[in-house]
Design a protein around this motif. Structure first.
Motif, PDB file in Angstrom:
ATOM      1  N   ARG A  58       0.811  -1.214   0.000  1.00 56.31           N
ATOM      2  CA  ARG A  58       0.000   0.000   0.000  1.00 56.31           C
ATOM      3  C   ARG A  58       0.849   1.270   0.000  1.00 56.31           C
ATOM      4  N   TYR A  59       1.895   1.274  -0.807  1.00 58.65           N
ATOM      5  CA  TYR A  59       2.703   2.481  -0.927  1.00 58.65           C
ATOM      6  C   TYR A  59       1.957   3.521  -1.746  1.00 58.65           C
ATOM      7  N   PRO A  60       1.887   4.754  -1.277  1.00 51.70           N
ATOM      8  CA  PRO A  60       1.192   5.795  -2.046  1.00 51.70           C
ATOM      9  C   PRO A  60       1.878   6.056  -3.380  1.00 51.70           C
ATOM     10  N   GLY A  61       1.059   6.425  -4.366  1.00 50.36           N
ATOM     11  CA  GLY A  61       1.605   6.860  -5.646  1.00 50.36           C
ATOM     12  C   GLY A  61       1.611   5.835  -6.747  1.00 50.36           C
ATOM     13  N   PHE A  62       1.364   4.574  -6.423  1.00 46.57           N
ATOM     14  CA  PHE A  62       1.328   3.552  -7.464  1.00 46.57           C
ATOM     15  C   PHE A  62      -0.035   3.555  -8.149  1.00 46.57           C
ATOM     16  N   PRO A  63      -0.076   3.312  -9.457  1.00 46.55           N
ATOM     17  CA  PRO A  63      -1.371   3.213 -10.139  1.00 46.55           C
ATOM     18  C   PRO A  63      -2.112   1.960  -9.687  1.00 46.55           C
ATOM     19  N   THR A  64      -3.383   1.919  -9.933  1.00 44.35           N
ATOM     20  CA  THR A  64      -4.173   0.745  -9.537  1.00 44.35           C
ATOM     21  C   THR A  64      -4.128  -0.356 -10.589  1.00 44.35           C
ATOM     22  N   GLN A  65      -3.639  -0.027 -11.781  1.00 45.56           N
ATOM     23  CA  GLN A  65      -3.549  -1.017 -12.856  1.00 45.56           C
ATOM     24  C   GLN A  65      -2.469  -0.582 -13.837  1.00 45.56           C
ATOM     25  N   LEU A  66      -2.128  -1.469 -14.774  1.00 46.63           N
ATOM     26  CA  LEU A  66      -1.152  -1.160 -15.817  1.00 46.63           C
ATOM     27  C   LEU A  66      -1.825  -1.293 -17.177  1.00 46.63           C
ATOM     28  N   ALA A  67      -2.828  -0.463 -17.397  1.00 49.89           N
ATOM     29  CA  ALA A  67      -3.615  -0.577 -18.628  1.00 49.89           C
ATOM     30  C   ALA A  67      -3.147   0.367 -19.721  1.00 49.89           C
ATOM     31  N   THR A  68      -2.476   1.442 -19.365  1.00 54.17           N
ATOM     32  CA  THR A  68      -2.100   2.455 -20.346  1.00 54.17           C
ATOM     33  C   THR A  68      -0.618   2.798 -20.184  1.00 54.17           C
ATOM     34  N   ARG A  69      -0.097   3.523 -21.170  1.00 57.71           N
ATOM     35  CA  ARG A  69       1.288   3.979 -21.070  1.00 57.71           C
ATOM     36  C   ARG A  69       1.469   4.953 -19.908  1.00 57.71           C
ATOM     37  N   GLN A  70       0.445   5.745 -19.632  1.00 55.01           N
ATOM     38  CA  GLN A  70       0.522   6.640 -18.486  1.00 55.01           C
ATOM     39  C   GLN A  70       0.597   5.845 -17.191  1.00 55.01           C
ATOM     40  N   ASP A  71      -0.130   4.723 -17.119  1.00 54.05           N
ATOM     41  CA  ASP A  71      -0.010   3.845 -15.951  1.00 54.05           C
ATOM     42  C   ASP A  71       1.431   3.374 -15.777  1.00 54.05           C
ATOM     43  N   THR A  72       2.050   3.020 -16.895  1.00 54.77           N
ATOM     44  CA  THR A  72       3.444   2.573 -16.850  1.00 54.77           C
ATOM     45  C   THR A  72       4.349   3.677 -16.341  1.00 54.77           C
ATOM     46  N   THR A  73       4.155   4.894 -16.858  1.00 52.58           N
ATOM     47  CA  THR A  73       4.953   6.031 -16.401  1.00 52.58           C
ATOM     48  C   THR A  73       4.760   6.259 -14.908  1.00 52.58           C
ATOM     49  N   ASP A  74       3.510   6.175 -14.447  1.00 50.78           N
ATOM     50  CA  ASP A  74       3.229   6.376 -13.026  1.00 50.78           C
ATOM     51  C   ASP A  74       3.864   5.280 -12.171  1.00 50.78           C
ATOM     52  N   PHE A  75       3.831   4.038 -12.676  1.00 50.67           N
ATOM     53  CA  PHE A  75       4.446   2.930 -11.947  1.00 50.67           C
ATOM     54  C   PHE A  75       5.956   3.144 -11.820  1.00 50.67           C
ATOM     55  N   VAL A  76       6.620   3.485 -12.924  1.00 50.97           N
ATOM     56  CA  VAL A  76       8.069   3.700 -12.892  1.00 50.97           C
ATOM     57  C   VAL A  76       8.401   4.895 -12.003  1.00 50.97           C
ATOM     58  N   ASP A  77       7.575   5.932 -12.063  1.00 46.78           N
ATOM     59  CA  ASP A  77       7.765   7.101 -11.208  1.00 46.78           C
ATOM     60  C   ASP A  77       7.760   6.689  -9.739  1.00 46.78           C
ATOM     61  N   ALA A  78       6.803   5.856  -9.354  1.00 43.96           N
ATOM     62  CA  ALA A  78       6.704   5.410  -7.961  1.00 43.96           C
ATOM     63  C   ALA A  78       7.875   4.508  -7.576  1.00 43.96           C
ATOM     64  N   MET A  79       8.353   3.691  -8.521  1.00 42.19           N
ATOM     65  CA  MET A  79       9.496   2.830  -8.239  1.00 42.19           C
ATOM     66  C   MET A  79      10.772   3.652  -8.066  1.00 42.19           C
ATOM     67  N   ILE A  80      10.925   4.696  -8.859  1.00 40.46           N
ATOM     68  CA  ILE A  80      12.082   5.577  -8.701  1.00 40.46           C
ATOM     69  C   ILE A  80      12.022   6.267  -7.349  1.00 40.46           C
ATOM     70  N   PHE A  81      10.825   6.718  -6.973  1.00 47.08           N
ATOM     71  CA  PHE A  81      10.682   7.370  -5.677  1.00 47.08           C
ATOM     72  C   PHE A  81      11.067   6.425  -4.543  1.00 47.08           C
ATOM     73  N   LYS A  82      10.622   5.189  -4.637  1.00 48.78           N
ATOM     74  CA  LYS A  82      10.967   4.223  -3.589  1.00 48.78           C
ATOM     75  C   LYS A  82      12.467   3.956  -3.571  1.00 48.78           C
ATOM     76  N   GLU A  83      13.081   3.886  -4.750  1.00 51.58           N
ATOM     77  CA  GLU A  83      14.529   3.653  -4.806  1.00 51.58           C
ATOM     78  C   GLU A  83      15.307   4.826  -4.218  1.00 51.58           C
ATOM     79  N   LEU A  84      14.823   6.043  -4.438  1.00 54.23           N
ATOM     80  CA  LEU A  84      15.445   7.195  -3.797  1.00 54.23           C
ATOM     81  C   LEU A  84      15.420   7.052  -2.279  1.00 54.23           C
ATOM     82  N   THR A  85      14.343   6.479  -1.761  1.00 51.90           N
ATOM     83  CA  THR A  85      14.243   6.242  -0.327  1.00 51.90           C
ATOM     84  C   THR A  85      15.327   5.285   0.133  1.00 51.90           C
ATOM     85  N   LEU A  86      15.443   4.158  -0.536  1.00 57.75           N
ATOM     86  CA  LEU A  86      16.383   3.121  -0.134  1.00 57.75           C
ATOM     87  C   LEU A  86      17.829   3.583  -0.282  1.00 57.75           C
ATOM     88  N   GLU A  87      18.094   4.368  -1.299  1.00 56.29           N
ATOM     89  CA  GLU A  87      19.467   4.787  -1.577  1.00 56.29           C
ATOM     90  C   GLU A  87      19.888   6.003  -0.760  1.00 56.29           C
TER      91      GLU A  87
END
Length: 610
Positions: free
Chosen positions: A531-560
């Motif tokens: 339940r991390y904030p910022g992730f899309p609810t599905q991967l149906a569109t290219r914008q969903d993909t962009t939002d997913f990668v955006d959230a993964m980058i944000f999480k990686e910034l946290t870890l790093e």
């Protein structure tokens, strides 16, 4: 009659509390400098002025970390914390309440010193064909620009002054003001800063050799890198994100190997922490072919391939004791313990999947997702019954009680260190900012490859790693890693062969991990299970993909980059880009649910000017 102003060292020190001019001019110094006809015209003038500002910026380093982390979700105040710290963490600072850490004065003192130098330095002086003061001029301009950016990310209003304040009359003039509580104002201000700094983008930083035990070059801010970060803040369209990506790409692929120590185009650098063959019973950090028993083995020395710009402090400097802890002079319990890793912050590390991968002698492979979390945090080793220290660890605060403590500023031992550097720019964080720009420039699979694989000709040509639509007929000019100098080593050890994505620095062999992908399985884990904030609810569109990668980058910034001072600015930048204040509110709300409603309002994000 000539006017006089008080100074400290060779640089003027004037606080620009414009509403209180008499206080502004009271610096507590007995030294004076004649202001008329005074020109800084020698290399010695320039060097000592620059060193004076470097010394003065120590107070900004303390605030960089404290304001950046207290307002985020990764740290919390302990019962020992004073009211100033608590009020910052609770977004409860009021104008005029005298909060010592939430005043603009130290920022404007640095700015005014820079302005004085910039107004007085004669950059036309030529010695043996070189404009000998130009490097110092550009360095002062980058200090001023960086300082203004910190004001913009922390305070409700910024007064933009580019001339020295030398008199009460100067302080009373009208100067441009920027209201950071207004949507789009940070972007507007960042563009103003870019315009001022851009003419000096190609000027190298000064090099004074070794100062103390540090190479002086690491104390300066490279103008191209600061411009890249400003471009990321300023971007509001795909074209502007392409421009930011190009700035990062140019810096990362041309930075001197003599300084960086490794090929700068390898995203993961040369440092990875992995469990050994027996999974969680042995652990090693591979750093340029060497090893360490903990992730902090990399941070003990901040090697050249990691650190791009740092501030250096003595641990005697009181500010850093707030960031980490201080041990009493008599060595007895308890030590001061005012700021600690939050439970929500530690959860991010502990719940991150770690992927074990091994190529066996018989040709088979052993692969498994194992417990223990991302090793960049604090990782428990069952065989030794102890926790390996990472970004945080545990410490005895009494004869019986052990508590989590921030470890990044301890110098690796927490007791005997003489220097505790603050990282202002780091290679891996720069790569993650580059991935941000790539993603919003329209290249999400290239951006994700920075996290999972690293970028080179092999990954660019592999359709399972990078979407061919993003590299056909050729990679974009800001992501062209086809040259052989970007190839990963092909010899042993295994860590060098299977890819150098940033996520591997603490989460195992990310390149082999089927969960660490742009996939529904990964989405279900991050959005559904965690339940991390910022992730899309599905991967149906290219914008969903962009939002997913955006959230993964944000999480990686946290870890790093946990606890390094970036957290609130990251939250602010991602929330602004999404035009979604709930992104910031929900992440901070993981630490303190009582703040979630308050932080739905943008004006509550920033500190009042005082």
């Amino acid at each position: 009659m000539k006017k006089t102003i008080k100074i400290t060292g060779l640089a003027i020190v004037l606080g620009v509390g414009i509403s209180a001019c008499t206080d502004m001019l009271d610096t507590g110094s007995d030294r004076y400098l004649m202001t008329e006809d005074n020109t800084l015209g020698s290399p010695n003038d320039a060097m000592y002025s620059v060193l004076g500002v470097l010394h003065q910026m120590r107070a900004l380093g303390e605030r960089y970390v404290l304001l950046g982390e207290l307002r985020g979700d990764l740290v919390e105040c302990t019962a020992n914390a004073e009211t100033d710290l608590l009020n910052i963490a609770n977004f409860d600072v009021k104008a005029g309440d005298g909060n010592a850490l939430a005043t603009t004065r130290p920022y404007y003192e640095v700015i005014n010193n820079c302005n004085y130098y910039l107004a007085r330095a004669d950059t036309n002086i030529v010695v043996q064909g070189n404009r000998v003061l130009l490097q110092e001029y550009a360095a002062m301009l980058t200090f001023r620009t960086w300082t203004y950016l910190q004001l913009a990310l922390n305070f409700k209003e910024v007064t933009y002054i580019t001339e020295p304040i030398l008199t009460v009359a100067d302080a009373g003039k009208e100067y441009p003001k920027y209201d950071m509580t207004k949507k789009g104002e940070i972007q507007k201000f960042a563009k103003r800063l870019i315009d001022d700094l851009q003419p000096y983008a190609s000027v190298p930083t000064p090099d004074y050799g070794t100062i103390g035990s540090k190479q002086s070059s690491v104390l300066f801010i490279p103008a191209p890198l600061l411009l890249a970060d400003l471009s990321l803040w300023a971007a509001e369209s795909q074209e502007e994100y392409k421009n930011a990506a190009m700035r990062y790409y140019t810096y990362l692929t041309t930075r001197s190997n003599n300084v960086l120590g490794v090929d700068p185009a390898i995203a993961g650098g040369n440092g990875f922490m992995v469990w050994g063959d027996d999974i969680r019973e042995s652990i090693s950090m591979v750093i340029r072919g060497g090893g360490s028993s903990s992730y902090m083995g990399m941070y003990d020395t901040w090697p050249a391939e990691e650190m791009l710009t740092q501030m250096v402090f003595s641990m005697d400097y009181d500010g850093l004791k707030l960031i980490s802890y201080s041990w009493p002079a008599d060595g007895n319990y308890p030590f001061e313990y005012k700021i600690a890793p939050s439970r929500s912050g530690m959860d991010l590390f502990e719940k991150e999947p770690y992927y074990f991968y091994k190529e066996n002698d018989d040709g088979s492979k052993t692969e498994a997702r194992v417990p223990g979390g991302d090793i960049r945090g604090a990782t428990y080793r069952p065989s030794m019954g102890m926790t390996m220290l990472g970004s945080y660890g545990t410490m005895q605060i009494s004869n019986t009680d052990a508590v989590p403590v921030i470890w990044k500023y301890s110098g690796g031992d927490g007791f005997n260190t003489t220097n505790a550097p603050i990282a202002l720019f780091r290679a891996q964080i720069t790569w993650l900012h580059y991935a941000e720009a790539l993603n919003h420039a329209g290249y999400p699979s290239l951006a994700f490859a920075v996290l999972k694989y690293g970028l080179n000709d092999v990954s660019l040509k592999d359709p399972d790693k990078v979407d061919p639509a993003e590299t056909t007929p050729a990679p974009p000019p800001f992501a062209d890693f086809r040259d052989t100098r970007f190839d990963y080593p092909t010899a042993v050890p295994l860590w060098a062969v299977v890819g150098n994505g940033i996520h591997k620095r603490g989460a195992g062999y990310a390149a082999q991990d089927p969960l660490y992908t742009i996939s529904q399985e990964a989405l279900d884990f991050n959005w559904g299970e965690q339940r991390y904030p910022g992730f899309p609810t599905q991967l149906a569109t290219r914008q969903d993909t962009t939002d997913f990668v955006d959230a993964m980058i944000f999480k990686e910034l946290t870890l790093e980059s946990a606890f390094e001072g970036n957290r609130f600015s990251d939250l602010l930048r991602f929330a602004d880009r999404r035009a979604d204040p709930t992104f910031l509110a929900k992440w901070v709300g993981r630490k303190n649910p009582a703040l979630e409603g308050k932080l739905q309002q943008r004006e509550n994000w920033f500190l009042p000017v005082q």
